[in-house]
Design a protein around this motif. Structure first.
Motif, PDB file in Angstrom:
ATOM      1  N   ARG A 115       0.829  -1.208   0.000  1.00 47.67           N
ATOM      2  CA  ARG A 115       0.000   0.000   0.000  1.00 47.67           C
ATOM      3  C   ARG A 115       0.866   1.263   0.000  1.00 47.67           C
ATOM      4  N   ARG A 116       2.056   1.160   0.538  1.00 44.19           N
ATOM      5  CA  ARG A 116       2.977   2.300   0.541  1.00 44.19           C
ATOM      6  C   ARG A 116       3.842   2.344  -0.714  1.00 44.19           C
ATOM      7  N   ILE A 117       4.203   1.170  -1.242  1.00 45.18           N
ATOM      8  CA  ILE A 117       5.161   1.124  -2.345  1.00 45.18           C
ATOM      9  C   ILE A 117       4.503   1.315  -3.704  1.00 45.18           C
ATOM     10  N   ILE A 118       3.334   0.743  -3.916  1.00 47.72           N
ATOM     11  CA  ILE A 118       2.692   0.833  -5.234  1.00 47.72           C
ATOM     12  C   ILE A 118       2.532   2.280  -5.702  1.00 47.72           C
ATOM     13  N   PRO A 119       2.150   3.234  -4.829  1.00 44.60           N
ATOM     14  CA  PRO A 119       2.064   4.624  -5.306  1.00 44.60           C
ATOM     15  C   PRO A 119       3.409   5.212  -5.752  1.00 44.60           C
ATOM     16  N   MET A 120       4.520   4.549  -5.403  1.00 44.89           N
ATOM     17  CA  MET A 120       5.838   4.999  -5.824  1.00 44.89           C
ATOM     18  C   MET A 120       6.214   4.465  -7.201  1.00 44.89           C
ATOM     19  N   PHE A 121       5.438   3.532  -7.721  1.00 42.07           N
ATOM     20  CA  PHE A 121       5.760   2.961  -9.026  1.00 42.07           C
ATOM     21  C   PHE A 121       5.791   4.065 -10.086  1.00 42.07           C
ATOM     22  N   ALA A 122       6.803   3.990 -10.936  1.00 43.90           N
ATOM     23  CA  ALA A 122       6.979   5.013 -11.960  1.00 43.90           C
ATOM     24  C   ALA A 122       7.342   4.397 -13.303  1.00 43.90           C
ATOM     25  N   SER A 123       7.019   3.130 -13.463  1.00 46.75           N
ATOM     26  CA  SER A 123       7.290   2.418 -14.709  1.00 46.75           C
ATOM     27  C   SER A 123       6.345   1.232 -14.811  1.00 46.75           C
ATOM     28  N   TRP A 124       5.985   0.898 -16.032  1.00 48.03           N
ATOM     29  CA  TRP A 124       5.181  -0.314 -16.248  1.00 48.03           C
ATOM     30  C   TRP A 124       5.929  -1.549 -15.726  1.00 48.03           C
ATOM     31  N   ALA A 125       7.257  -1.488 -15.778  1.00 46.34           N
ATOM     32  CA  ALA A 125       8.054  -2.648 -15.355  1.00 46.34           C
ATOM     33  C   ALA A 125       7.975  -2.863 -13.850  1.00 46.34           C
ATOM     34  N   HIS A 126       7.825  -1.811 -13.071  1.00 49.48           N
ATOM     35  CA  HIS A 126       7.603  -2.001 -11.634  1.00 49.48           C
ATOM     36  C   HIS A 126       6.394  -2.896 -11.410  1.00 49.48           C
ATOM     37  N   VAL A 127       5.344  -2.623 -12.153  1.00 54.24           N
ATOM     38  CA  VAL A 127       4.110  -3.401 -12.043  1.00 54.24           C
ATOM     39  C   VAL A 127       4.324  -4.832 -12.515  1.00 54.24           C
ATOM     40  N   ASP A 128       4.888  -4.957 -13.700  1.00 50.35           N
ATOM     41  CA  ASP A 128       4.924  -6.263 -14.359  1.00 50.35           C
ATOM     42  C   ASP A 128       5.886  -7.239 -13.710  1.00 50.35           C
ATOM     43  N   VAL A 129       6.865  -6.734 -12.970  1.00 52.29           N
ATOM     44  CA  VAL A 129       7.748  -7.620 -12.211  1.00 52.29           C
ATOM     45  C   VAL A 129       7.118  -7.979 -10.867  1.00 52.29           C
ATOM     46  N   THR A 130       6.442  -7.019 -10.253  1.00 51.64           N
ATOM     47  CA  THR A 130       5.890  -7.225  -8.916  1.00 51.64           C
ATOM     48  C   THR A 130       4.700  -8.177  -8.909  1.00 51.64           C
ATOM     49  N   ALA A 131       3.752  -7.978  -9.797  1.00 47.24           N
ATOM     50  CA  ALA A 131       2.501  -8.748  -9.750  1.00 47.24           C
ATOM     51  C   ALA A 131       2.707 -10.262  -9.771  1.00 47.24           C
ATOM     52  N   PRO A 132       3.574 -10.799 -10.618  1.00 49.64           N
ATOM     53  CA  PRO A 132       3.761 -12.260 -10.603  1.00 49.64           C
ATOM     54  C   PRO A 132       4.419 -12.786  -9.331  1.00 49.64           C
ATOM     55  N   CYS A 133       5.021 -11.905  -8.529  1.00 45.71           N
ATOM     56  CA  CYS A 133       5.624 -12.338  -7.269  1.00 45.71           C
ATOM     57  C   CYS A 133       4.574 -12.639  -6.207  1.00 45.71           C
ATOM     58  N   LEU A 134       3.311 -12.383  -6.531  1.00 43.13           N
ATOM     59  CA  LEU A 134       2.242 -12.530  -5.545  1.00 43.13           C
ATOM     60  C   LEU A 134       1.400 -13.779  -5.765  1.00 43.13           C
ATOM     61  N   LYS A 135       1.939 -14.756  -6.446  1.00 40.98           N
ATOM     62  CA  LYS A 135       1.184 -15.989  -6.704  1.00 40.98           C
ATOM     63  C   LYS A 135       0.801 -16.713  -5.419  1.00 40.98           C
ATOM     64  N   TRP A 136       1.536 -16.473  -4.355  1.00 42.57           N
ATOM     65  CA  TRP A 136       1.320 -17.195  -3.094  1.00 42.57           C
ATOM     66  C   TRP A 136       0.169 -16.633  -2.265  1.00 42.57           C
TER      67      TRP A 136
END
Length: 231
Positions: free
Chosen positions: A92-113
């Motif tokens: 909730r604190r880090i996502i608003p800091m995202f400044a690239s599509w790659a921040h999103v696309d690397v992070t989301a698959p890390c949440l499979k668990w």
């Protein structure tokens, strides 16, 4: 115990200038980039012990000189398996800091668990955010983790509500619809037939599906006939 400053120093100590010249225009980040490759960032983030994650990320939150790499490092560290409540709190604190599509696309698959339904509920507010990376995060999470028989109806209903009009959101929706056409054709084809999305998203989803070897020639022909012709 290593501090955030030590992780940061290790992360940025040996920038690859040649790779950075190649990667910087691709990630199109608002922060400075150093050219550290994604596997290196993820490996360092995964090396943070779960018991020390809070302290390391507290150091990150105090960093006044963010880079593409440090934000991605923090996001990957936040996604470490083992404590969903803390992961939720940090994201909730880090996502608003995202400044690239790659921040999103690397992070989301890390949440499979994580519990997918819980995450979808907890982060539903992202779709109401003005920032395109917040909205992209929700779409890419669905794309990466929720294209299952159990959740596909939720995905179909939700993707129709995404506010469009920004490139990285539109591309995420087109990508998701393309995957839907490949994996759940009967669920997603009505979205194309009914022209649910903007012309850009509609045609981009069709283009991506028609480029896929996983789509039959018959379906490719049907999709081609449904392209929206621009005036």
């Amino acid at each position: 115990m290593k501090t955030y400053e030590q992780y940061r120093s290790e992360l940025l100590s040996d920038p690859d200038l040649k790779y950075n010249a190649f990667n910087n225009p691709i990630v199109n980040c608002e922060y400075k980039t150093y050219g550290v490759r994604t596997p290196v960032i993820k490996k360092l983030a995964n090396s943070v012990p779960l018991a020390e994650r809070d302290a390391v990320l507290d150091g990150f939150y105090s960093d006044a000189d963010l880079t593409y790499e440090t934000v991605l490092f923090a996001a990957c560290a936040a996604c470490k398996k083992g404590d969903y409540e803390k992961t939720h709190e940090h994201l909730r604190r880090i996502i608003p800091m995202f400044a690239s599509w790659a921040h999103v696309d690397v992070t989301a698959p890390c949440l499979k668990w994580v519990d997918k339904k819980r995450f979808l509920d907890d982060f539903r507010y992202l779709l109401d955010c003005d920032g395109q990376y917040e909205r992209r995060m929700y779409v890419i999470f669905m794309l990466s983790n929720c294209m299952t028989d159990e959740l596909i109806d939720f995905v179909v209903d939700t993707v129709k509500t995404v506010r469009l009009g920004e490139y990285y959101v539109d591309m995420a929706v087109a990508w998701l619809v393309c995957e839907g056409l490949i994996k759940h054709y009967e669920k997603f084809m009505p979205l194309i037939e009914n022209k649910t999305f903007s012309a850009f998203v509609h045609n981009k989803a069709i283009q991506k599906a028609r480029e896929s070897f996983r789509v039959s020639e018959e379906r490719k022909a049907l999709l081609a006939a449904l392209k929206i012709k621009h005036a």
